[in-house]
Design a protein around this motif. Sequence first.
Motif, PDB file in Angstrom:
ATOM      1  N   GLY A  68      47.094  43.525  32.154  1.00 42.69           N
ATOM      2  CA  GLY A  68      47.294  43.224  30.739  1.00 42.69           C
ATOM      3  C   GLY A  68      48.729  43.477  30.313  1.00 42.69           C
ATOM      4  N   ASN A  69      48.880  43.671  29.012  1.00 39.36           N
ATOM      5  CA  ASN A  69      50.208  43.851  28.429  1.00 39.36           C
ATOM      6  C   ASN A  69      50.867  45.141  28.913  1.00 39.36           C
ATOM      7  N   ARG A  70      52.127  45.042  29.363  1.00 40.04           N
ATOM      8  CA  ARG A  70      52.818  46.201  29.937  1.00 40.04           C
ATOM      9  C   ARG A  70      52.864  47.390  28.979  1.00 40.04           C
ATOM     10  N   SER A  71      53.202  47.111  27.695  1.00 39.92           N
ATOM     11  CA  SER A  71      53.370  48.242  26.779  1.00 39.92           C
ATOM     12  C   SER A  71      52.018  48.814  26.350  1.00 39.92           C
ATOM     13  N   ALA A  72      50.939  48.032  26.536  1.00 37.66           N
ATOM     14  CA  ALA A  72      49.616  48.544  26.161  1.00 37.66           C
ATOM     15  C   ALA A  72      48.912  49.202  27.341  1.00 37.66           C
ATOM     16  N   PHE A  73      49.587  49.238  28.498  1.00 40.14           N
ATOM     17  CA  PHE A  73      48.951  49.819  29.676  1.00 40.14           C
ATOM     18  C   PHE A  73      49.034  51.346  29.604  1.00 40.14           C
ATOM     19  N   LYS A  74      47.900  51.928  29.204  1.00 39.99           N
ATOM     20  CA  LYS A  74      47.852  53.388  29.029  1.00 39.99           C
ATOM     21  C   LYS A  74      46.712  53.934  29.889  1.00 39.99           C
ATOM     22  N   ARG A  75      46.391  55.211  29.625  1.00 36.31           N
ATOM     23  CA  ARG A  75      45.392  55.889  30.464  1.00 36.31           C
ATOM     24  C   ARG A  75      44.054  55.150  30.490  1.00 36.31           C
ATOM     25  N   LYS A  76      43.659  54.666  29.321  1.00 33.87           N
ATOM     26  CA  LYS A  76      42.377  53.974  29.214  1.00 33.87           C
ATOM     27  C   LYS A  76      42.359  52.724  30.086  1.00 33.87           C
ATOM     28  N   GLN A  77      43.460  51.945  30.039  1.00 30.59           N
ATOM     29  CA  GLN A  77      43.568  50.724  30.832  1.00 30.59           C
ATOM     30  C   GLN A  77      43.670  51.064  32.323  1.00 30.59           C
ATOM     31  N   TYR A  78      44.382  52.155  32.605  1.00 27.65           N
ATOM     32  CA  TYR A  78      44.530  52.619  33.993  1.00 27.65           C
ATOM     33  C   TYR A  78      43.163  52.958  34.572  1.00 27.65           C
ATOM     34  N   ARG A  79      42.367  53.666  33.787  1.00 29.63           N
ATOM     35  CA  ARG A  79      41.017  54.043  34.218  1.00 29.63           C
ATOM     36  C   ARG A  79      40.185  52.785  34.504  1.00 29.63           C
ATOM     37  N   LYS A  80      40.277  51.817  33.590  1.00 27.01           N
ATOM     38  CA  LYS A  80      39.505  50.575  33.737  1.00 27.01           C
ATOM     39  C   LYS A  80      39.959  49.794  34.958  1.00 27.01           C
ATOM     40  N   ALA A  81      41.293  49.713  35.130  1.00 21.21           N
ATOM     41  CA  ALA A  81      41.846  48.962  36.261  1.00 21.21           C
ATOM     42  C   ALA A  81      41.372  49.574  37.573  1.00 21.21           C
ATOM     43  N   LEU A  82      41.408  50.904  37.644  1.00 17.42           N
ATOM     44  CA  LEU A  82      40.942  51.568  38.861  1.00 17.42           C
ATOM     45  C   LEU A  82      39.472  51.271  39.117  1.00 17.42           C
ATOM     46  N   ALA A  83      38.693  51.256  38.052  1.00 15.89           N
ATOM     47  CA  ALA A  83      37.259  50.989  38.214  1.00 15.89           C
ATOM     48  C   ALA A  83      37.046  49.590  38.789  1.00 15.89           C
ATOM     49  N   SER A  84      37.808  48.595  38.309  1.00 20.67           N
ATOM     50  CA  SER A  84      37.574  47.255  38.862  1.00 20.67           C
ATOM     51  C   SER A  84      38.106  47.147  40.285  1.00 20.67           C
ATOM     52  N   ALA A  85      39.186  47.863  40.595  1.00 22.09           N
ATOM     53  CA  ALA A  85      39.671  47.875  41.974  1.00 22.09           C
ATOM     54  C   ALA A  85      38.623  48.480  42.902  1.00 22.09           C
ATOM     55  N   LEU A  86      38.014  49.575  42.462  1.00 16.82           N
ATOM     56  CA  LEU A  86      37.035  50.260  43.311  1.00 16.82           C
ATOM     57  C   LEU A  86      35.759  49.448  43.474  1.00 16.82           C
ATOM     58  N   ALA A  87      35.399  48.699  42.431  1.00 17.47           N
ATOM     59  CA  ALA A  87      34.221  47.839  42.537  1.00 17.47           C
ATOM     60  C   ALA A  87      34.456  46.774  43.609  1.00 17.47           C
ATOM     61  N   LEU A  88      35.656  46.204  43.593  1.00 20.98           N
ATOM     62  CA  LEU A  88      35.993  45.178  44.585  1.00 20.98           C
ATOM     63  C   LEU A  88      36.123  45.811  45.979  1.00 20.98           C
ATOM     64  N   LEU A  89      36.761  46.951  46.015  1.00 24.15           N
ATOM     65  CA  LEU A  89      36.974  47.658  47.279  1.00 24.15           C
ATOM     66  C   LEU A  89      35.647  48.004  47.973  1.00 24.15           C
ATOM     67  N   SER A  90      34.658  48.349  47.154  1.00 18.95           N
ATOM     68  CA  SER A  90      33.371  48.774  47.721  1.00 18.95           C
ATOM     69  C   SER A  90      32.656  47.620  48.427  1.00 18.95           C
ATOM     70  N   LYS A  91      33.101  46.401  48.159  1.00 17.66           N
ATOM     71  CA  LYS A  91      32.493  45.244  48.832  1.00 17.66           C
ATOM     72  C   LYS A  91      33.167  44.966  50.169  1.00 17.66           C
ATOM     73  N   THR A  92      34.239  45.694  50.474  1.00 18.08           N
ATOM     74  CA  THR A  92      34.942  45.510  51.742  1.00 18.08           C
ATOM     75  C   THR A  92      34.583  46.653  52.689  1.00 18.08           C
ATOM     76  N   GLY A  93      35.061  46.540  53.897  1.00 18.01           N
ATOM     77  CA  GLY A  93      34.819  47.610  54.863  1.00 18.01           C
ATOM     78  C   GLY A  93      35.947  48.619  54.915  1.00 18.01           C
ATOM     79  N   ALA A  94      36.869  48.548  53.953  1.00 15.97           N
ATOM     80  CA  ALA A  94      38.038  49.439  53.974  1.00 15.97           C
ATOM     81  C   ALA A  94      37.614  50.905  53.988  1.00 15.97           C
ATOM     82  N   ARG A  95      38.234  51.667  54.891  1.00  9.90           N
ATOM     83  CA  ARG A  95      37.890  53.079  54.975  1.00  9.90           C
ATOM     84  C   ARG A  95      38.883  53.955  54.215  1.00  9.90           C
TER      85      ARG A  95
END
Length: 495
Positions: free
Chosen positions: A79-106
């Motif tokens: 999203g917007n660079r200046s609006a990227f705060k803790r809340k957005q960081y938390r959300k971004a990590l959650a979507s990364a982890l959801a995608l990651l969990s579908k892979t075999g990455a260790r």
Amino acid sequence: MEFFVSTASASRQRTDCAIVGVYDKGVLSAAAEDLDARIGGRIAKLVKRGDLRGKTGDALLLADLPGAPVERVIVLGLGNRSAFKRKQYRKALASALALLSKTGARDAISYLGLDEIADADAYTQARVAVEAVAASQYRIPDHKTSNKRPKPSLTKFGLAVASRGDKGQAERGLAHGEAIVSGMAFMRDLANQPANVCTPSYLARAAKNLAKDYKKLNVRVLNEAECKRLGMGSFLSVTNGSEEPAAFIVFEYYGAERSQAPVVLVGKAVTFDTGGISLKPPAAMDEMKFDMSGGASVFGTMKAVAELELPINVIGVVPACENMPSGRATKPGDIVKSMSGQTIEVLNTDAEGRLILCDAITYSRRFKPEVVIDLATLTGACVIALGNHLSGLFSNDDELAAELKAAGDRADDRAWHMPIGEEYGEQLKSNFADFANVAGREGGAITAACFLAKFTDGLRWAHLDIAGTAYQAGANKGSTGRPVPLLVDYLINKK
Ligand code: BES
Ligand code: MN
Ligand code: ZN
């Protein structure tokens, strides 16, 4: 799960999966740019083609990248660079982890924090990352006989920080985060069990098992006869109708000199609340297995405190029982005598939480506490007032309330300071006893707190009504682990 901090750049570090971000309008983060140089500008090409706009929630998985030291790359829209705060960081990590969990990455490394995040320093970023990983990996201890979800393949998670100076802070954040999530998981495992498994005796056993793991943590369990000798007529009146024996569980953690006044945490643990003779309606009554969440949050917090070996003293007091109807159950109009000596007219047997808490608060006086904080799924009225987002925070000490509110804000486990006062307390008047246990529908969360306040003379006391926050209903039904983050944050930062 193993966590680590790294100061190497995305283009130089081997990993099963690098997590980098792209802001909106296709602006690459510094880490994405750095990595892109090694993988032939693939990310920039995707942006140019319009496949990656950087909208929040977007997530792309790239694999088989020639020349890259990484097996995979997850590119996240931030999203917007200046609006990227803790809340957005938390959300971004959650979507990364959801995608990651579908892979075999260790293993995986997040580079999301390499660009500054206004309200999250390296310490906070690390704590948030641990929480996000734990949230994505938590599994309910279910009783399904088939369709077991496979174990996650991810076992190692790294956090890239910009400078060596940040490394120590991030490592401290990881340690705190790990203690918080292990406390949350402990709470959630207890609360998610059905009430025919998680009985007061089960909680007593769990407490004793927990104490075996930590030298500085001790547990004592009082049975009904011992509670009776102490004069806990109010607590015992709630368990009258149950075949399950009640248990009064006391944790003692001494991380400082014994002479230092402790924080006492008091947690409501009604392992099932039918309402008693004032029986609840059937809809969603199963959720009343979560009515021990306050007690379970004390278990989780004690575990985290012991794990971190905090240099303070913390006592946990957990009155545990069932609230059942039967020929022996307490009836509306019955009068009981609390451990404080005050008499209570039980006008509604469904207002049982306050009846067990008042004796637990009185019991806590023997520890000469610096503060007493009680946690309870106490009122439906609190859910009406604040919904499922914030816990209700009540206190006879504004400074204590402010400290707890600040802890909740930092931990993203928020609470809202609600009022108490004599006007509300008067609604509890009774013609037959010192006061009644209910005061009508209006201001129900507040009058419940005012009932408790009648037992707190001379104590610095706060009460968190977690009826709306301790568990989720609906498709994701289950314990949330709240308010463990708030409580642990408060204890970590306690002066
Ligand atoms: N455990 C309930 C409160 C509750 C309700 C928690 C809904 C979570 C969701 C508590 O024991 C209770 O029954 N409270 C009554 C009090 C009333 C009788 C004054 C309530 O809120 O209805
Ligand atoms: Mn009830
Ligand atoms: Zn209850």
